[in-house]
Design an enzyme around this catalytic site. Structure first.
Site, PDB file in Angstrom:
ATOM      1  N   LYS A 187      43.346  48.037  43.884  1.00  0.00           N
ATOM      2  CA  LYS A 187      42.881  47.454  45.161  1.00  0.00           C
ATOM      3  C   LYS A 187      43.936  47.618  46.256  1.00  0.00           C
ATOM      4  CE  LYS A 187      42.301  43.335  43.209  1.00  0.00           C
ATOM      5  NZ  LYS A 187      42.606  43.620  41.805  1.00  0.00           N
ATOM      6  N   ARG A 239      36.845  35.462  44.414  1.00  0.00           N
ATOM      7  CA  ARG A 239      36.960  35.711  42.980  1.00  0.00           C
ATOM      8  C   ARG A 239      36.163  34.730  42.149  1.00  0.00           C
ATOM      9  NH1 ARG A 239      42.510  38.506  41.340  1.00  0.00           N
ATOM     10  NH2 ARG A 239      43.081  39.025  43.440  1.00  0.00           N
ATOM     11  N   ARG A 280      54.195  49.082  37.383  1.00  0.00           N
ATOM     12  CA  ARG A 280      54.136  48.897  38.842  1.00  0.00           C
ATOM     13  C   ARG A 280      55.477  48.425  39.399  1.00  0.00           C
ATOM     14  NH1 ARG A 280      49.523  45.454  41.410  1.00  0.00           N
ATOM     15  NH2 ARG A 280      50.095  44.052  39.719  1.00  0.00           N
ATOM     16  N   ARG A 289      56.802  42.376  40.328  1.00  0.00           N
ATOM     17  CA  ARG A 289      56.169  41.068  40.560  1.00  0.00           C
ATOM     18  C   ARG A 289      56.378  40.144  39.379  1.00  0.00           C
ATOM     19  NH1 ARG A 289      50.117  42.036  42.686  1.00  0.00           N
ATOM     20  NH2 ARG A 289      49.672  40.506  41.054  1.00  0.00           N
ATOM     21  N   ARG A 299      45.353  37.294  33.238  1.00  0.00           N
ATOM     22  CA  ARG A 299      44.637  37.560  34.491  1.00  0.00           C
ATOM     23  C   ARG A 299      43.298  38.252  34.210  1.00  0.00           C
ATOM     24  NH1 ARG A 299      49.653  40.305  36.870  1.00  0.00           N
ATOM     25  NH2 ARG A 299      48.327  41.481  38.284  1.00  0.00           N
TER      26      ARG A 299
HETATM   27  P1  AP5 Z   1      47.549  48.149  42.574  1.00  0.00           P
HETATM   28  O1  AP5 Z   1      46.964  48.933  43.703  1.00  0.00           O
HETATM   29  O2  AP5 Z   1      48.784  47.367  42.836  1.00  0.00           O
HETATM   30  O3  AP5 Z   1      46.402  47.274  41.877  1.00  0.00           O
HETATM   31  P2  AP5 Z   1      45.663  45.917  42.344  1.00  0.00           P
HETATM   32  O4  AP5 Z   1      44.233  46.060  41.973  1.00  0.00           O
HETATM   33  O5  AP5 Z   1      46.000  45.616  43.767  1.00  0.00           O
HETATM   34  O6  AP5 Z   1      46.363  44.930  41.327  1.00  0.00           O
HETATM   35  P3  AP5 Z   1      46.862  43.430  41.427  1.00  0.00           P
HETATM   36  O7  AP5 Z   1      47.688  43.213  40.183  1.00  0.00           O
HETATM   37  O8  AP5 Z   1      47.521  43.179  42.736  1.00  0.00           O
HETATM   38  O9  AP5 Z   1      45.571  42.644  41.309  1.00  0.00           O
HETATM   39  P4  AP5 Z   1      45.454  41.188  40.834  1.00  0.00           P
HETATM   40  O10 AP5 Z   1      44.044  40.959  41.181  1.00  0.00           O
HETATM   41  O11 AP5 Z   1      45.837  40.916  39.449  1.00  0.00           O
HETATM   42  O12 AP5 Z   1      46.593  40.445  41.699  1.00  0.00           O
HETATM   43  P5  AP5 Z   1      46.557  39.640  43.039  1.00  0.00           P
HETATM   44  O13 AP5 Z   1      47.834  39.867  43.735  1.00  0.00           O
HETATM   45  O14 AP5 Z   1      45.315  39.868  43.802  1.00  0.00           O
HETATM   46  O15 AP5 Z   1      47.811  49.189  41.392  1.00  0.00           O
HETATM   47  C1  AP5 Z   1      48.417  48.780  40.181  1.00  0.00           C
HETATM   48  C2  AP5 Z   1      49.358  49.898  39.669  1.00  0.00           C
HETATM   49  O16 AP5 Z   1      48.582  51.043  39.315  1.00  0.00           O
HETATM   50  C3  AP5 Z   1      50.376  50.392  40.724  1.00  0.00           C
HETATM   51  O17 AP5 Z   1      51.596  50.650  40.101  1.00  0.00           O
HETATM   52  C4  AP5 Z   1      49.751  51.674  41.291  1.00  0.00           C
HETATM   53  O18 AP5 Z   1      50.740  52.595  41.726  1.00  0.00           O
HETATM   54  C5  AP5 Z   1      48.960  52.192  40.096  1.00  0.00           C
HETATM   55  N1  AP5 Z   1      47.729  52.858  40.508  1.00  0.00           N
HETATM   56  C6  AP5 Z   1      46.851  52.446  41.464  1.00  0.00           C
HETATM   57  N2  AP5 Z   1      45.816  53.313  41.558  1.00  0.00           N
HETATM   58  C7  AP5 Z   1      46.053  54.289  40.618  1.00  0.00           C
HETATM   59  C8  AP5 Z   1      45.333  55.453  40.223  1.00  0.00           C
HETATM   60  N3  AP5 Z   1      44.168  55.793  40.796  1.00  0.00           N
HETATM   61  N4  AP5 Z   1      45.836  56.204  39.210  1.00  0.00           N
HETATM   62  C9  AP5 Z   1      47.036  55.860  38.609  1.00  0.00           C
HETATM   63  N5  AP5 Z   1      47.759  54.761  38.957  1.00  0.00           N
HETATM   64  C10 AP5 Z   1      47.274  53.985  39.950  1.00  0.00           C
HETATM   65  O19 AP5 Z   1      46.514  38.129  42.492  1.00  0.00           O
HETATM   66  C11 AP5 Z   1      47.619  37.571  41.826  1.00  0.00           C
HETATM   67  C12 AP5 Z   1      47.333  36.127  41.466  1.00  0.00           C
HETATM   68  O20 AP5 Z   1      47.100  35.368  42.679  1.00  0.00           O
HETATM   69  C13 AP5 Z   1      46.079  35.893  40.610  1.00  0.00           C
HETATM   70  O21 AP5 Z   1      46.351  36.033  39.252  1.00  0.00           O
HETATM   71  C14 AP5 Z   1      45.731  34.432  40.995  1.00  0.00           C
HETATM   72  O22 AP5 Z   1      46.563  33.523  40.316  1.00  0.00           O
HETATM   73  C15 AP5 Z   1      46.087  34.393  42.484  1.00  0.00           C
HETATM   74  N6  AP5 Z   1      44.908  34.745  43.306  1.00  0.00           N
HETATM   75  C16 AP5 Z   1      44.691  35.903  43.964  1.00  0.00           C
HETATM   76  N7  AP5 Z   1      43.497  35.879  44.590  1.00  0.00           N
HETATM   77  C17 AP5 Z   1      42.954  34.654  44.331  1.00  0.00           C
HETATM   78  C18 AP5 Z   1      41.720  34.030  44.678  1.00  0.00           C
HETATM   79  N8  AP5 Z   1      40.779  34.674  45.405  1.00  0.00           N
HETATM   80  N9  AP5 Z   1      41.502  32.790  44.231  1.00  0.00           N
HETATM   81  C19 AP5 Z   1      42.414  32.118  43.503  1.00  0.00           C
HETATM   82  N10 AP5 Z   1      43.599  32.657  43.107  1.00  0.00           N
HETATM   83  C20 AP5 Z   1      43.867  33.918  43.525  1.00  0.00           C
END
Ligand code: AP5
Length: 233
Positions: free
Chosen positions: A18, A105, A140, A169, A180
């Site tokens: 994402k 979410r 990552r 992170r 997660r």
């Molecule tokens: P990356 O692009 O960083 O992936 P992402 O989908 O953004 O992953 P996140 O880990 O950020 O998602 P998440 O939903 O777990 O975390 P969030 O911060 O939202 O890519 C990942 C890796 O893969 C990178 O190294 C990249 O280089 C590589 N990559 C990408 N595309 C690729 C490809 N095509 N091919 C090969 N490699 C690739 O949430 C964190 C925490 O916050 C949650 O656990 C929760 O506690 C809280 N939170 C967040 N949103 C909410 C909400 N709406 N409500 C309540 N709590 C929330």
């Protein structure tokens, strides 16, 4: 004349890409001539980034949010719902359009958004099987200077200088990503059912440039349908 702005949601499991795709969408620039550059101009709003900023600032909300983030659980709505609503309501998001990443979410977050009047034109779902996600999370790295997302294997840093300053992170361990994923799996269907008419599924296992090219075509087509123009610099 500028048309109606785009409203985009991007969703998918942890590490489905994402953030990477949002970076490519917001940086997209097509040079038409020496003076005219076209871009989407959307305001990127990532729930996880907003929460990490609260954690880093050491606020009460940040301290509480961190406990849930450490467990891979959703941060309670009383923290997250108004935080996202306020960011979506700001002038830049209203005028330029928004790219909402990792939100909503849960069914209750989606319902609250709808009640506030935030309805997307499109809901992009990145599909990546679970066995790939763990490897992506563990490899990552983030550049604290530019905010760019790297992967030690798939998207390595360009220079030694960048490599030396990369950070990880606090929730990027195999154990935590599995938690997660459990949270994601138990909520995803109820969210998808509320956006059935707007969902576009994209294969997130392809190289990031190919994933982007699919998203880019869908967004360009949507803009044309809405009669909106790209922002120009
Ligand atoms: P990356 O692009 O960083 O992936 P992402 O989908 O953004 O992953 P996140 O880990 O950020 O998602 P998440 O939903 O777990 O975390 P969030 O911060 O939202 O890519 C990942 C890796 O893969 C990178 O190294 C990249 O280089 C590589 N990559 C990408 N595309 C690729 C490809 N095509 N091919 C090969 N490699 C690739 O949430 C964190 C925490 O916050 C949650 O656990 C929760 O506690 C809280 N939170 C967040 N949103 C909410 C909400 N709406 N409500 C309540 N709590 C929330």
């Amino acid at each position: 004349q500028k048309g109606e702005p785009l409203r985009v949601m991007i969703s998918g499991a942890p590490a489905s890409g994402k953030g990477t795709q949002c970076e490519l969408i917001t940086k997209k620039c097509v040079l038409l001539s020496c003076f005219v550059t076209l871009q989407y101009n959307l305001v990127h709003i990532a729930a996880g980034d907003l929460l990490r900023a609260e954690v880093a600032a050491g606020t009460e909300n940040g301290k509480r949010a961190k406990e849930f983030m450490e467990m891979g659980k959703l941060v309670p709505n009383e923290i997250v719902v108004m935080m996202v609503k306020e960011r979506l309501s700001q002038q830049d998001s209203q005028e330029n359009g928004w790219l909402l990443d990792g939100y909503p979410r849960s069914e209750s977050q989606a319902t609250a958004l709808k009640k506030f009047g935030f309805v997307p034109d499109i809901f992009i779902l990145l599909e990546v099987p679970e066995e790939i996600l763990v490897e992506r999370v563990v490899g990552r790295r983030l550049d604290p200077v530019t905010g760019k997302i790297y992967h030690l294997t798939y998207s390595p840093p360009e220079t030694e200088e960048i490599a030396a300053r990369l950070t990880q992170r606090f929730d990027d361990t195999e154990e935590k990503v599995k938690l997660r994923l459990l949270t994601h799996n138990s909520n995803v269907e109820s969210v998808l059912s509320l956006y059935e008419d707007q969902i576009v599924k994209v294969d997130g296992t392809l190289p990031k440039e190919e994933v982007f090219s699919q998203i880019d075509s869908v967004l360009t087509e949507l803009l044309a349908k809405k009669g909106a123009a790209f922002g120009s610099l």
